[in-house]
Design a protein around this motif. Structure first.
Motif, PDB file in Angstrom:
ATOM      1  N   ILE A 167      -2.998   0.224  -4.969  1.00 19.69           N
ATOM      2  CA  ILE A 167      -4.071   0.238  -3.972  1.00 19.69           C
ATOM      3  C   ILE A 167      -4.744  -1.142  -3.946  1.00 19.69           C
ATOM      4  CG2 ILE A 167      -6.326   1.270  -3.461  1.00 19.69           C
ATOM      5  CD1 ILE A 167      -5.251   3.865  -4.768  1.00 19.69           C
ATOM      6  N   HIS A 168      -5.293  -1.522  -2.791  1.00 15.74           N
ATOM      7  CA  HIS A 168      -5.998  -2.806  -2.639  1.00 15.74           C
ATOM      8  C   HIS A 168      -5.087  -3.992  -2.958  1.00 15.74           C
ATOM      9  CE1 HIS A 168      -9.325  -0.151  -2.335  1.00 15.74           C
ATOM     10  NE2 HIS A 168      -9.646  -0.093  -3.604  1.00 15.74           N
ATOM     11  N   THR A 169      -3.838  -3.908  -2.539  1.00 18.42           N
ATOM     12  CA  THR A 169      -2.882  -4.962  -2.897  1.00 18.42           C
ATOM     13  C   THR A 169      -3.203  -6.274  -2.211  1.00 18.42           C
ATOM     14  OG1 THR A 169      -1.283  -3.145  -2.969  1.00 18.42           O
ATOM     15  CG2 THR A 169      -0.429  -5.340  -3.318  1.00 18.42           C
ATOM     16  N   GLN A 170      -4.041  -6.249  -1.179  1.00 12.07           N
ATOM     17  CA  GLN A 170      -4.446  -7.513  -0.551  1.00 12.07           C
ATOM     18  C   GLN A 170      -5.234  -8.395  -1.514  1.00 12.07           C
ATOM     19  OE1 GLN A 170      -5.616  -4.520   0.458  1.00 12.07           O
ATOM     20  NE2 GLN A 170      -7.819  -4.583   0.069  1.00 12.07           N
ATOM     21  N   THR A 171      -5.774  -7.808  -2.589  1.00  9.71           N
ATOM     22  CA  THR A 171      -6.525  -8.600  -3.566  1.00  9.71           C
ATOM     23  C   THR A 171      -5.609  -9.338  -4.535  1.00  9.71           C
ATOM     24  OG1 THR A 171      -6.744  -6.787  -5.160  1.00  9.71           O
ATOM     25  CG2 THR A 171      -8.429  -6.950  -3.439  1.00  9.71           C
ATOM     26  N   LEU A 172      -4.323  -9.001  -4.540  1.00 11.80           N
ATOM     27  CA  LEU A 172      -3.370  -9.687  -5.409  1.00 11.80           C
ATOM     28  C   LEU A 172      -2.856 -10.906  -4.651  1.00 11.80           C
ATOM     29  CD1 LEU A 172      -1.333  -6.607  -6.709  1.00 11.80           C
ATOM     30  CD2 LEU A 172      -3.482  -7.541  -7.577  1.00 11.80           C
TER      31      LEU A 172
ATOM     32  N   GLY B 131      -1.869   6.806  -7.395  1.00  9.33           N
ATOM     33  CA  GLY B 131      -2.382   5.584  -6.784  1.00  9.33           C
ATOM     34  C   GLY B 131      -3.410   4.943  -7.683  1.00  9.33           C
ATOM     35  N   THR B 132      -3.284   3.638  -7.913  1.00 11.10           N
ATOM     36  CA  THR B 132      -4.221   2.974  -8.816  1.00 11.10           C
ATOM     37  C   THR B 132      -5.063   1.929  -8.107  1.00 11.10           C
ATOM     38  OG1 THR B 132      -4.469   1.684 -10.863  1.00 11.10           O
ATOM     39  CG2 THR B 132      -2.459   1.305  -9.579  1.00 11.10           C
ATOM     40  N   HIS B 133      -6.390   2.074  -8.224  1.00 16.40           N
ATOM     41  CA  HIS B 133      -7.350   1.066  -7.765  1.00 16.40           C
ATOM     42  C   HIS B 133      -7.461   0.038  -8.879  1.00 16.40           C
ATOM     43  CE1 HIS B 133     -11.523  -0.204  -6.281  1.00 16.40           C
ATOM     44  NE2 HIS B 133     -11.380  -0.788  -7.459  1.00 16.40           N
ATOM     45  N   THR B 134      -6.655  -1.006  -8.783  1.00 16.53           N
ATOM     46  CA  THR B 134      -6.652  -2.043  -9.807  1.00 16.53           C
ATOM     47  C   THR B 134      -6.370  -3.368  -9.114  1.00 16.53           C
ATOM     48  OG1 THR B 134      -5.797  -0.470 -11.444  1.00 16.53           O
ATOM     49  CG2 THR B 134      -5.636  -2.797 -11.993  1.00 16.53           C
ATOM     50  N   THR B 135      -7.241  -4.345  -9.307  1.00 18.71           N
ATOM     51  CA  THR B 135      -7.135  -5.591  -8.558  1.00 18.71           C
ATOM     52  C   THR B 135      -6.613  -6.751  -9.391  1.00 18.71           C
ATOM     53  OG1 THR B 135      -9.468  -6.081  -8.992  1.00 18.71           O
ATOM     54  CG2 THR B 135      -8.955  -4.914  -6.954  1.00 18.71           C
ATOM     55  N   GLY B 136      -6.182  -6.491 -10.605  1.00 16.82           N
ATOM     56  CA  GLY B 136      -5.552  -7.521 -11.427  1.00 16.82           C
ATOM     57  C   GLY B 136      -4.051  -7.310 -11.438  1.00 16.82           C
TER      58      GLY B 136
ATOM     59  N   ASP C 161      -1.057 -13.412  -5.496  1.00 16.55           N
ATOM     60  CA  ASP C 161       0.252 -13.952  -5.860  1.00 16.55           C
ATOM     61  C   ASP C 161       1.336 -13.117  -5.181  1.00 16.55           C
ATOM     62  OD1 ASP C 161       2.601 -14.796  -7.048  1.00 16.55           O
ATOM     63  OD2 ASP C 161       1.784 -14.839  -9.074  1.00 16.55           O
ATOM     64  N   ASP C 162       2.055 -13.721  -4.234  1.00 14.60           N
ATOM     65  CA  ASP C 162       3.145 -13.003  -3.569  1.00 14.60           C
ATOM     66  C   ASP C 162       4.185 -12.518  -4.572  1.00 14.60           C
ATOM     67  OD1 ASP C 162       2.072 -13.244  -1.073  1.00 14.60           O
ATOM     68  OD2 ASP C 162       3.424 -14.823  -0.380  1.00 14.60           O
ATOM     69  N   GLY C 163       4.356 -13.261  -5.658  1.00 13.45           N
ATOM     70  CA  GLY C 163       5.331 -12.868  -6.662  1.00 13.45           C
ATOM     71  C   GLY C 163       4.982 -11.550  -7.328  1.00 13.45           C
ATOM     72  N   VAL C 164       3.685 -11.301  -7.535  1.00 14.27           N
ATOM     73  CA  VAL C 164       3.258 -10.033  -8.131  1.00 14.27           C
ATOM     74  C   VAL C 164       3.537  -8.891  -7.170  1.00 14.27           C
ATOM     75  CG1 VAL C 164       1.281  -8.713  -8.941  1.00 14.27           C
ATOM     76  CG2 VAL C 164       1.534 -11.099  -9.625  1.00 14.27           C
ATOM     77  N   ARG C 165       3.198  -9.101  -5.889  1.00 12.96           N
ATOM     78  CA  ARG C 165       3.485  -8.054  -4.908  1.00 12.96           C
ATOM     79  C   ARG C 165       4.980  -7.757  -4.849  1.00 12.96           C
ATOM     80  NH1 ARG C 165      -0.839 -10.441  -2.013  1.00 12.96           N
ATOM     81  NH2 ARG C 165       0.564 -11.870  -0.908  1.00 12.96           N
TER      82      ARG C 165
END
Length: 310
Positions: free
Chosen positions: A203-208, A174-179, A210-214
């Motif tokens: 992790i913390h995908t709500q910070t992304l 699991g990665t805590h990465t917000t970029g 861009d729906d395309g990245v998700r």
């Protein structure tokens, strides 16, 4: 013919638990965190009685709200205290899965810079199979991180070692990465090291934003996690969940609070946020938005087990 397929289990302070042993699982919480530099006076130190007095009511309330296990996401370098967590977990009867791995700079332990890539990999494997520190509790997964602007050299080394350790053990990374671009690069590197995408969690995908990245993360077969439940207006995260479900990704989304925790830098450990908002407030909001109970059961019970069990 007799089935000899090994049963997947979640490794916790209560032992290795099978799916039938568990119900709702919170996949991202904290019981003890110290963000200070590791050479700070009193770093990661706490009275066991003081820790128990603050954390026991949190775990007891979580169990009363229907939580059957918690994934504690504090890696070494942020004051991980497996000994304290093991004791309060056993006293309350709430199983807790611990993390191995390495956080991002500036919280990377000094020994990590001196260690070889092979040493890092072997250390994670030992923590996953033999136990964390002197607790005799195997880690439940590998927690890593990266700078939002891009992978630094030590963070890439940790990522590659984590991927190799996960391949050997079946553990989740699991990665805590917000970029978003950095997460995709981490996933690319991990897969190149042999990691199946379903062993990778953003992790913390709500910070992304861009729906395309998700979608790009999900389309490769990896997991995403919305772990800000109770931190802001529920309707924002409810909308993220609904969009994810409507797009057909309900089998790879996780929900949690990122709450807690005992902070030894604060008097009495501070005032931690509870682990009850999801079941008492957020899930009723999802139901009101049209999400049925079988889907909620999948997201909050089956998904966390499938993600973290090995």
């Amino acid at each position: 013919m007799e089935d000899h397929t090994p049963t997947k289990r979640l490794h916790t302070t209560a032992g290795a638990l099978a799916a039938e042993d568990l119900g709702l699982i919170l996949p991202h919480e904290h019981l003890f965190v110290d963000f200070r530099p590791s050479d700070s006076p009193g770093f990661a130190q706490a009275s066991p009685a003081e820790f128990s007095a603050l954390i026991t009511p949190l775990l007891t309330a979580a169990a009363g709200a229907g939580v059957t296990a918690i994934v504690e996401c504090t890696p070494p370098g942020l004051g991980r205290r497996a000994d304290l967590i093991r004791e309060v977990s056993r006293a309350t009867g709430v199983p807790v899965a611990l993390a191995t791995g390495v956080y991002r700079e500036p919280w990377v332990p000094e020994w990590v810079y001196r260690a070889s890539d092979r040493d890092l990999e072997e250390w994670m494997v030992r923590e996953l199979t033999e136990g964390v520190d002197a607790s005799a509790v195997p880690a439940g997964f590998i927690k890593i991180s990266a700078d939002e602007e891009g992978l630094r050299a030590v963070e890439e080394r940790v990522l590659r070692a984590a991927a190799r350790a996960a391949v050997r053990t079946g553990a989740l990374v699991g990665t805590h990465t917000t970029g978003g671009a950095v997460v995709l690069r981490q996933l690319e590197i991990a897969v190149a090291e042999g990691l199946p995408p379903d062993r990778f969690l953003s992790i913390h995908t709500q910070t992304l934003h861009d729906d395309g990245v998700r979608r790009a993360i999900l389309d490769q077969g990896a997991w995403i996690e919305f772990d800000d439940v109770g931190q802001g207006p529920d309707h924002v995260t409810v909308d993220l969940v609904l969009r994810t479900l409507e797009a057909g990704y309900g089998d790879r989304v996780l929900l949690s609070h990122d709450a807690g925790w005992f902070d030894p830098a604060l008097p009495g450990g501070g005032a931690p946020r509870p682990f009850t908002h999801l079941t008492r407030t957020f899930l009723p909001a999802l139901r009101a938005a049209g999400v049925d109970d079988p889907t909620i059961d999948d997201v909050c019970r089956h998904n966390p087990f499938r993600a973290f069990a090995r």
